[in-house]
Design a protein around this motif. Structure first.
Motif, short mmCIF file in Angstrom:
data_model
loop_
_atom_site.label_atom_id
_atom_site.label_comp_id
_atom_site.label_asym_id
_atom_site.label_seq_id
_atom_site.Cartn_x
_atom_site.Cartn_y
_atom_site.Cartn_z
N GLU A 187 32.10 -11.97 27.46
CA GLU A 187 30.91 -12.62 28.01
C GLU A 187 29.68 -12.23 27.19
O GLU A 187 28.81 -13.08 26.90
N ALA A 188 29.60 -10.96 26.79
CA ALA A 188 28.46 -10.52 25.98
C ALA A 188 28.42 -11.26 24.66
O ALA A 188 27.33 -11.64 24.19
N GLN A 189 29.57 -11.48 24.04
CA GLN A 189 29.59 -12.23 22.79
C GLN A 189 29.07 -13.65 22.98
O GLN A 189 28.31 -14.16 22.15
N CYS A 190 29.49 -14.28 24.07
CA CYS A 190 29.01 -15.64 24.36
C CYS A 190 27.50 -15.66 24.55
O CYS A 190 26.79 -16.48 23.95
N LEU A 191 27.00 -14.75 25.37
CA LEU A 191 25.58 -14.73 25.70
C LEU A 191 24.73 -14.40 24.48
O LEU A 191 23.63 -14.95 24.30
N ALA A 192 25.23 -13.50 23.64
CA ALA A 192 24.49 -13.17 22.42
C ALA A 192 24.40 -14.37 21.50
O ALA A 192 23.34 -14.67 20.93
N ASN A 193 25.50 -15.10 21.35
CA ASN A 193 25.48 -16.28 20.51
C ASN A 193 24.61 -17.39 21.10
O ASN A 193 24.15 -18.26 20.37
N LEU A 194 24.42 -17.35 22.40
CA LEU A 194 23.53 -18.31 23.06
C LEU A 194 22.08 -17.82 23.08
O LEU A 194 21.21 -18.48 23.64
N GLY A 195 21.83 -16.64 22.50
CA GLY A 195 20.47 -16.15 22.32
C GLY A 195 19.89 -15.36 23.47
O GLY A 195 18.69 -15.09 23.49
N ASP A 196 20.73 -14.93 24.42
CA ASP A 196 20.22 -14.21 25.60
C ASP A 196 20.47 -12.71 25.42
O ASP A 196 21.51 -12.19 25.81
N ALA A 229 37.52 2.07 21.27
CA ALA A 229 37.12 1.60 19.93
C ALA A 229 36.91 0.09 19.93
O ALA A 229 35.94 -0.42 19.36
N LYS A 230 37.83 -0.62 20.56
CA LYS A 230 37.72 -2.07 20.62
C LYS A 230 36.48 -2.49 21.40
O LYS A 230 35.80 -3.46 21.03
N GLN A 231 36.16 -1.76 22.44
CA GLN A 231 34.98 -2.08 23.23
C GLN A 231 33.71 -1.88 22.41
O GLN A 231 32.79 -2.71 22.46
N SER A 232 33.64 -0.80 21.66
CA SER A 232 32.49 -0.58 20.78
C SER A 232 32.42 -1.67 19.71
O SER A 232 31.33 -2.17 19.36
N TYR A 233 33.57 -2.05 19.21
CA TYR A 233 33.64 -3.13 18.21
C TYR A 233 33.07 -4.43 18.78
O TYR A 233 32.31 -5.13 18.12
N TYR A 234 33.46 -4.77 20.00
CA TYR A 234 32.94 -5.98 20.64
C TYR A 234 31.43 -5.91 20.81
O TYR A 234 30.73 -6.90 20.61
N ALA A 235 30.94 -4.74 21.17
CA ALA A 235 29.49 -4.60 21.36
C ALA A 235 28.77 -4.86 20.04
O ALA A 235 27.77 -5.60 20.00
N GLY A 236 29.27 -4.27 18.97
CA GLY A 236 28.64 -4.48 17.67
C GLY A 236 28.72 -5.92 17.23
O GLY A 236 27.75 -6.50 16.71
N SER A 237 29.89 -6.55 17.44
CA SER A 237 30.06 -7.94 17.00
C SER A 237 29.30 -8.92 17.87
O SER A 237 29.12 -10.08 17.48
N SER A 238 28.84 -8.50 19.03
CA SER A 238 28.02 -9.36 19.90
C SER A 238 26.57 -9.36 19.45
O SER A 238 25.97 -10.41 19.20
N LEU A 239 26.01 -8.18 19.33
CA LEU A 239 24.56 -8.05 19.18
C LEU A 239 24.04 -8.44 17.81
O LEU A 239 22.83 -8.66 17.64
#
Length: 348
Positions: A187-196, A229-239
């Motif tokens: 969800e964070a990846q989606c929202l980041a790509n949507l600019g929120d 590790a995967k969770q941190s990876y997702y956070a980085g790839s979102s923001l």
């Protein structure tokens, strides 16, 4: 006659071998896709000896090229499918066979996505979802929802990706595995790509809360787990999809944490492809922070990868980094120019 000393024949031999290999991959993909369509349509589906193969495949996938994993998953799923179709199993094994076939369909989905074919990946994910439905397995159903969202994000359809994530929340239970944490990060990846920015960071914070609340581990790790590790990876790839500043700073921290965790953690949890992508996300965040030298240092390990390790995600994300470094402000920066040239060579 040409004085080529066999060079022309050798060139033909290499190209003929490449054609044969491409044809073999095409046959496997076609057969695997046909079986996914059969599984999707099948109204009834079940094994224990196969489960060890599924477990090994889920772990091996993290450190293996997608092609061999596709072949293995297709072979294993063929056996599960035949037992389901023929009824050669004990009645109590039926649910396990559904889960087995569903997980192997999930492996095929990831493999095809890593090979760059999101449409075939979605069909395999749909088959996995039907298997989860027939088995009544909420954990697999939540994983499939997250995977469908991943495929939609690969296609750039973040609205649909968000719908998949939010639909998946119905399958997560309080403290049951890492499914909720994975969906929150999606969800964070989606929202980041949507600019929120605010909502994306809130989703990442919710993922941390979900992890802290885990009371029962995942029933299967590897590709089907979701490590710290995967969770941190997702956070980085979102923001990195936001406007820099505090988001880029957090993205850089999370990418470094992911890389460190994979390099120092258990071998069976190390995802080499994601670790390589984390280097690209770290480099991207550093460019957003105007640290070109740091970005070049971060992406260095990726630029020397052999062809078989250059999954579609790597080329896709490195291309964006090259675009950022090609901005007019870096026209006179030798490090930026050389890094762009190296990325273009990697893609070629």
């Amino acid at each position: 006659a040409t004085g080529a000393n066999g060079a022309l024949v050798e060139q033909w031999r290499r190209e003929d071998q490449a054609r044969q290999e491409a044809a073999a991959v095409h046959r496997t993909r076609a057969a695997a896709l046909a079986m996914s369509r059969d599984l999707t349509a099948l109204a009834d589906l079940d094994i224990t000896e196969l489960q060890e193969g599924v477990t090994a495949t889920a772990v091996d996938y993290l450190a293996s090229p997608p092609g061999p994993m596709m072949d293995r998953a297709h072979t294993l799923r063929g056996e599960a499918f035949e037992r389901l179709r023929s009824g050669h199993h004990r009645p109590q094994d039926r649910s396990d066979l559904y889960v087995t076939a569903g997980r192997l369909s999930g492996v095929l989905s990831y493999a095809l996505l890593d090979m760059g074919d999101s449409d075939e990946a979605l069909e395999h994910a749909t088959a996995a979802g039907r298997c989860a439905e027939f088995a009544g397995d909420a954990e697999l159903a939540a994983w499939v929802a997250g995977t469908k969202s991943l495929i939609a994000r690969f296609q750039g359809d973040y609205g649909r990706a968000l719908e998949y994530v939010r639909d998946g929340y119905q399958w997560v239970g309080a403290g049951h595995g890492t499914g909720e944490a994975r969906l929150r990060c999606g969800e964070a990846q989606c929202l980041a790509n949507l600019g929120d920015s605010r909502a994306a960071n809130a989703a990442l914070d919710a993922a941390e809360d979900a992890r802290e609340g885990i009371r029962r581990p995942d029933s299967l790790g590897g590709l089907f787990g979701f490590s710290q590790a995967k969770q941190s990876y997702y956070a980085g790839s979102s923001l990195i999809w936001l406007q820099g500043g505090h988001d880029a700073e957090r993205a850089a921290r999370e990418a470094v944490a992911a890389i460190d965790a994979w390099q120092t953690g258990p071998a069976d949890e190390r995802s080499l492809d994601d670790e390589r992508l984390a280097h690209i996300y770290l480099a991207t965040a550093r460019v957003q922070l105007d640290d070109v030298e740091g970005a070049a240092d971060a992406i260095g390990p990726v630029l020397s990868l052999p062809l078989e390790d250059q999954i579609s995600w790597i080329v896709k994300r490195a291309d964006r980094l090259a675009g950022m470094l090609s901005a007019p402000r870096y026209a006179g920066n030798r490090t930026a120019v050389e890094t762009v040239e190296a990325i273009n060579a990697l893609a070629a």
